[in-house]
Design a protein around this motif. Structure first.
Motif, PDB file in Angstrom:
ATOM      1  N   GLU A  70      46.488  84.386  30.149  1.00 27.83           N
ATOM      2  CA  GLU A  70      46.750  85.522  31.032  1.00 27.83           C
ATOM      3  C   GLU A  70      45.618  86.555  30.977  1.00 27.83           C
ATOM      4  O   GLU A  70      45.050  86.922  32.008  1.00 27.83           O
ATOM      5  CB  GLU A  70      48.081  86.177  30.660  1.00 27.83           C
ATOM      6  N   TYR A  81      47.383  78.772  32.241  1.00 24.03           N
ATOM      7  CA  TYR A  81      47.853  79.932  32.992  1.00 24.03           C
ATOM      8  C   TYR A  81      47.898  79.649  34.494  1.00 24.03           C
ATOM      9  O   TYR A  81      48.836  80.053  35.180  1.00 24.03           O
ATOM     10  CB  TYR A  81      46.973  81.154  32.684  1.00 24.03           C
ATOM     11  N   TYR A  89      50.875  77.773  35.125  1.00 26.14           N
ATOM     12  CA  TYR A  89      52.029  78.672  35.072  1.00 26.14           C
ATOM     13  C   TYR A  89      52.167  79.468  36.369  1.00 26.14           C
ATOM     14  O   TYR A  89      53.272  79.622  36.907  1.00 26.14           O
ATOM     15  CB  TYR A  89      51.873  79.604  33.863  1.00 26.14           C
ATOM     16  N   LEU A  90      51.042  79.940  36.911  1.00 26.78           N
ATOM     17  CA  LEU A  90      51.097  80.681  38.182  1.00 26.78           C
ATOM     18  C   LEU A  90      51.680  79.803  39.289  1.00 26.78           C
ATOM     19  O   LEU A  90      52.208  80.293  40.278  1.00 26.78           O
ATOM     20  CB  LEU A  90      49.700  81.147  38.596  1.00 26.78           C
ATOM     21  N   VAL A 148      54.348  74.884  34.647  1.00 33.36           N
ATOM     22  CA  VAL A 148      54.735  74.938  33.226  1.00 33.36           C
ATOM     23  C   VAL A 148      55.430  76.277  32.962  1.00 33.36           C
ATOM     24  O   VAL A 148      55.288  77.218  33.736  1.00 33.36           O
ATOM     25  CB  VAL A 148      53.513  74.775  32.282  1.00 33.36           C
TER      26      VAL A 148
END
Lengths: 320, 101
Positions: A63, A140, A143-144, A148
């Motif tokens: 992040e 990340y 994730y965005l 995940v």
């Protein structure tokens, strides 16, 4: 074997240049690549994870890194700042009139993400990230894209758990008419073929035409560059022009991330008033200003201080 | 997974909030491939609360694009709990809370 005197002489000449211990191949030139040399080039990552180096990185680590190194272009949430590429979203749009191809909606394999970031990003300073940083930033970006969870840690093993939503839509073409088998005998006579239809107007060309009133390059600063070439530039500025194009135009061409646009006298007058010493220091060492972050040497640490100073001279002389 | 992503950072007493809400924001005017109208489906209300007090509220409508991106500032401090929530025309809701950093 027959040899003309000429080819004999050539062989001798080659042997003089290449040291016998290193000669490779039938021509006896070049040298055999060592495993270390190959490793420097062999950086591709396969869909099954082959090629991934040891290391790891978490969504949480990614992040901060993403916000510092990527968000200025790709947006805090991968939504893309201005016209820079979007990295997230677009699910369910591929079969619509406006498909949005992103990492999450389109890319079939997570390996491409790791490879691409490692190889090409951040745009102004490719291959400047450590392997752990690439793992973290990749996690990340996944994730965005909701691929995940926020506690995910990416490494060689967990890579195998990552399934990209669009993978099933990539498959070997199963249509019957796409197998192009070469005709070897009794083939049709090509001179009898007739062109029934051609496709025109697919590539937009208007902006490359003169007098079209549209900027002639993709950077949007054609006016500035054209103006700049009319001004008599100093030797330093002339030397700095190609460095500018390579390392600085990416931000200063269109004003990305708050960078003052080259050629915009209003944006530069106060800056120029600080004097060249300050401008050079800021460009070489980097600084955080009111508008944003100017990375040291534009993120291109391979540049010599003098090269950066030349680029500054070009920018300043083009912006007066 | 929540439909809302929030970044909230405090600097000199001002909390800078940036948020992205995943939502189709269908206007009801578009047609699908078979020519049938896609029913309207859009966020109508957005509220942000800091430690329970409303610091932002807005009425959204069909003029706002898909996956709305929101950015606003308010007076606050690190460690505050910030909750952002939306309600859409079909009565669906979502909310997400973060600590101001």
């Amino acid at each position: 074997m027959f040899r003309s005197p000429k080819s004999g002489a050539l062989t001798v000449a080659f042997l003089c240049f290449a040291s016998p211990a290193l000669v490779a191949g039938p021509l006896g030139i070049g040298e055999t690549a060592t495993p270390e040399m190959i490793a420097g080039w062999d950086i591709d990552i396969r869909p099954d994870g082959r090629g991934l180096p040891p290391g790891e990185g978490s969504v949480a680590d990614g992040e901060g890194l993403y916000e510092a190194k990527c968000a200025s272009c790709h947006g805090l949430f991968g939504e893309g700042a201005g016209r820079w590429p979007i990295l997230a979203g677009g699910e369910g749009t591929l079969d619509t009139a406006h498909p949005e191809k992103t990492v999450g909606s389109y890319w079939p394999y997570a390996s491409t993400l790791w490879d691409y970031i490692h190889r090409a990003m951040p745009y102004p300073a490719p291959q400047s990230l450590t392997d752990d940083e690439v793992y973290a930033i990749t996690a990340y970006v996944l994730y965005l894209n909701d691929i995940v969870e926020d506690d995910f840690v990416l490494n060689q093993e967990t890579f195998q758990e990552v399934k990209m939503p669009n993978e099933p839509n990539f498959y070997i073409d199963d249509r019957p008419d796409v197998v192009n088998t070469r005709c070897m005998s009794q083939c049709a006579d090509a001179s009898t073929f007739e062109i029934v239809t051609t496709i025109n107007g697919v590539t937009p060309t208007a902006h490359f035409k003169e007098d079209s009133g549209v900027a002639a390059n993709h950077y949007g600063n054609e006016a500035a560059t054209a103006e700049a070439t009319k001004v008599a530039l100093s030797d330093a500025a002339v030397a700095g022009k190609s460095i500018y194009a390579k390392a600085c135009n990416v931000c200063h061409g269109a004003g990305v991330a708050g960078a003052p646009v080259t050629g915009d006298a209003a944006a530069w007058s106060e800056r120029i008033a600080q004097g060249m010493a300050t401008l050079n220091k800021h460009a070489i060492e980097g600084y955080v200003g009111k508008n944003g972050v100017m990375p040291a040497k534009g993120g291109n640490m391979a540049l010599a201080d003098e090269e950066v100073a030349n680029a500054v001279a070009f920018m300043v002389e083009s912006s007066q | 997974m929540s439909s809302i992503r929030i970044k909230a950072k405090e600097r000199a007493g001002v909390v800078d909030v940036k948020a992205l809400m995943k939502h189709p924001m269908e206007t009801g005017l578009r047609k699908d491939k078979d020519g049938n109208k896609i029913p309207p489906h859009f966020i109508q209300e957005v509220v942000a609360e800091s430690n329970g007090a409303v610091v932002f509220s807005g009425s959204f409508n069909t003029s706002i694009s898909k996956d709305p991106y929101l950015s606003f500032q308010y007076g606050g401090k690190k460690g505050d709990k910030l909750t952002l929530s939306w309600t859409d025309n079909q009565g669906q809701k979502d909310a997400e809370t973060v600590d101001v950093g």
